[in-house]
Design a protein around this motif. Structure first.
Motif, PDB file in Angstrom:
ATOM      1  N   ASP A  36       0.655  -1.387   0.144  1.00  0.00           N
ATOM      2  CA  ASP A  36      -0.599   0.726  -0.144  1.00  0.00           C
ATOM      3  C   ASP A  36       0.771   1.476   0.356  1.00  0.00           C
ATOM      4  O   ASP A  36       1.902   1.603   0.960  1.00  0.00           O
ATOM      5  CB  ASP A  36      -0.975   0.103   1.120  1.00  0.00           C
ATOM      6  N   LEU A  37       1.222   2.200  -0.903  1.00  0.00           N
ATOM      7  CA  LEU A  37       1.841   3.547  -1.313  1.00  0.00           C
ATOM      8  C   LEU A  37       0.675   4.695  -0.634  1.00  0.00           C
ATOM      9  O   LEU A  37       1.381   5.291  -1.113  1.00  0.00           O
ATOM     10  CB  LEU A  37       1.698   3.142  -2.323  1.00  0.00           C
ATOM     11  N   ASP A  38      -0.300   4.430  -0.228  1.00  0.00           N
ATOM     12  CA  ASP A  38      -1.225   5.278  -0.083  1.00  0.00           C
ATOM     13  C   ASP A  38      -1.269   5.637   0.865  1.00  0.00           C
ATOM     14  O   ASP A  38      -1.223   5.246   2.231  1.00  0.00           O
ATOM     15  CB  ASP A  38      -2.861   4.861  -0.937  1.00  0.00           C
ATOM     16  N   PHE A  39      -1.100   6.836   1.288  1.00  0.00           N
ATOM     17  CA  PHE A  39      -0.321   8.045   2.660  1.00  0.00           C
ATOM     18  C   PHE A  39      -1.386   8.642   3.487  1.00  0.00           C
ATOM     19  O   PHE A  39      -0.984   8.918   4.303  1.00  0.00           O
ATOM     20  CB  PHE A  39       0.791   8.318   3.036  1.00  0.00           C
ATOM     21  N   THR A  40      -2.717   8.981   2.912  1.00  0.00           N
ATOM     22  CA  THR A  40      -3.940   9.800   2.954  1.00  0.00           C
ATOM     23  C   THR A  40      -3.712   9.250   4.341  1.00  0.00           C
ATOM     24  O   THR A  40      -4.448  10.615   5.566  1.00  0.00           O
ATOM     25  CB  THR A  40      -4.211   9.262   2.517  1.00  0.00           C
ATOM     26  N   LYS A  75      -1.965   7.973   7.149  1.00  0.00           N
ATOM     27  CA  LYS A  75      -0.767   7.451   8.133  1.00  0.00           C
ATOM     28  C   LYS A  75      -0.295   8.257   8.435  1.00  0.00           C
ATOM     29  O   LYS A  75       0.095   9.371   8.519  1.00  0.00           O
ATOM     30  CB  LYS A  75      -0.565   6.748   6.712  1.00  0.00           C
ATOM     31  N   ILE A  76       0.407   8.048   9.421  1.00  0.00           N
ATOM     32  CA  ILE A  76       1.231   9.447  10.568  1.00  0.00           C
ATOM     33  C   ILE A  76       2.632   9.013   9.744  1.00  0.00           C
ATOM     34  O   ILE A  76       3.324   7.715   9.905  1.00  0.00           O
ATOM     35  CB  ILE A  76       1.387   9.141  12.280  1.00  0.00           C
ATOM     36  N   ILE A  77       3.326  10.116   9.397  1.00  0.00           N
ATOM     37  CA  ILE A  77       4.444   9.820   9.079  1.00  0.00           C
ATOM     38  C   ILE A  77       5.899  10.057  10.208  1.00  0.00           C
ATOM     39  O   ILE A  77       5.674  11.448  10.215  1.00  0.00           O
ATOM     40  CB  ILE A  77       4.858  10.468   7.267  1.00  0.00           C
ATOM     41  N   SER A  78       6.389   9.865  10.665  1.00  0.00           N
ATOM     42  CA  SER A  78       7.630  10.360  11.591  1.00  0.00           C
ATOM     43  C   SER A  78       8.826  10.330  11.062  1.00  0.00           C
ATOM     44  O   SER A  78       9.520   9.539   9.978  1.00  0.00           O
ATOM     45  CB  SER A  78       8.348   9.425  12.961  1.00  0.00           C
ATOM     46  N   VAL A  79       9.078  12.126  11.020  1.00  0.00           N
ATOM     47  CA  VAL A  79      10.163  12.128  10.831  1.00  0.00           C
ATOM     48  C   VAL A  79      10.855  13.287  11.490  1.00  0.00           C
ATOM     49  O   VAL A  79      10.428  13.949  12.445  1.00  0.00           O
ATOM     50  CB  VAL A  79      10.463  12.763   9.140  1.00  0.00           C
ATOM     51  N   ARG A  80      12.515  13.625  11.567  1.00  0.00           N
ATOM     52  CA  ARG A  80      12.867  14.283  12.649  1.00  0.00           C
ATOM     53  C   ARG A  80      13.061  15.915  11.149  1.00  0.00           C
ATOM     54  O   ARG A  80      13.843  16.662  11.973  1.00  0.00           O
ATOM     55  CB  ARG A  80      14.324  14.257  12.063  1.00  0.00           C
ATOM     56  N   GLY A  81      12.739  15.911   9.932  1.00  0.00           N
ATOM     57  CA  GLY A  81      12.937  16.772   9.757  1.00  0.00           C
ATOM     58  C   GLY A  81      12.086  16.770   8.153  1.00  0.00           C
ATOM     59  O   GLY A  81      12.048  15.916   7.800  1.00  0.00           O
ATOM     60  N   LEU A  82      12.207  18.167   8.020  1.00  0.00           N
ATOM     61  CA  LEU A  82      11.219  18.186   6.455  1.00  0.00           C
ATOM     62  C   LEU A  82      11.027  19.733   5.989  1.00  0.00           C
ATOM     63  O   LEU A  82      11.827  20.715   6.028  1.00  0.00           O
ATOM     64  CB  LEU A  82       9.837  17.911   6.171  1.00  0.00           C
TER      65      LEU A  82
END
Length: 161
Positions: free
Chosen positions: A31-35, A37-44
């Motif tokens: 599943d490549l649909d992230f609508t 989903k919660i995405i955790s990152v340290r930066g953007l």
């Protein structure tokens, strides 16, 4: 000789292509649909069409950049920083990682021009600077309120009624 090498390369190509097709077929349910989903990152980092950093969202943001070089902010901050088309920091909405203040800042090309700060204990201040030593400051804390106007480097007296 050339036709033998060509036949070997063709067979290798067919084997690799077959392997890739089988692998994609087996993993088709990914599943490549992230609508939702919660995405955790340290930066953007958001860049413009020229590759200039315009928005950085992150934990432990980089030190500010002005006139082509970075200088120390004094402490680490986390939040959102905004940059102009030249990559110079022009403001942000951040929390101080040491003391816990939260800031909203707006900067000119040369210096900070507006600061809205709330301390973890509840005090809050709004400071706006202009040129020629002009400044307005409003604050409130448990100890009371504060209101100050400085025009051309001289404090203006306010008459209470």
């Amino acid at each position: 000789m050339k036709s033998t090498v060509f036949k070997i390369l063709l067979i290798l190509n067919l084997i690799v292509t077959g392997f890739l097709v089988i692998n994609l077929y087996i993993n088709r349910d990914i599943d490549l649909d992230f609508t939702d989903k919660i995405i955790s990152v340290r930066g953007l980092v958001v860049t413009d069409s020229l590759g200039v950093e315009r928005v950085i969202i992150g934990s432990n943001l980089p030190d500010p950049q002005g006139h082509g070089y970075r200088f120390s902010r004094g402490s680490e901050v986390t939040g959102v920083m905004l940059y102009d088309s030249e990559g110079q920091e022009r403001g942000g909405y951040v929390t101080d990682n040491n003391y816990g203040n939260i800031f909203l800042t707006l900067d000119s090309k040369n210096s900070q021009r507006a600061l809205f700060i709330a301390e973890p204990q509840g005090s809050a201040s709004l400071v706006v600077w202009g040129n020629n030593g002009n400044k307005i400051s409003i604050g409130a804390s448990d100890q009371g309120t504060q209101f100050e106007i400085i025009e051309n480097g001289k404090k203006k007296e306010l008459n209470e009624k």
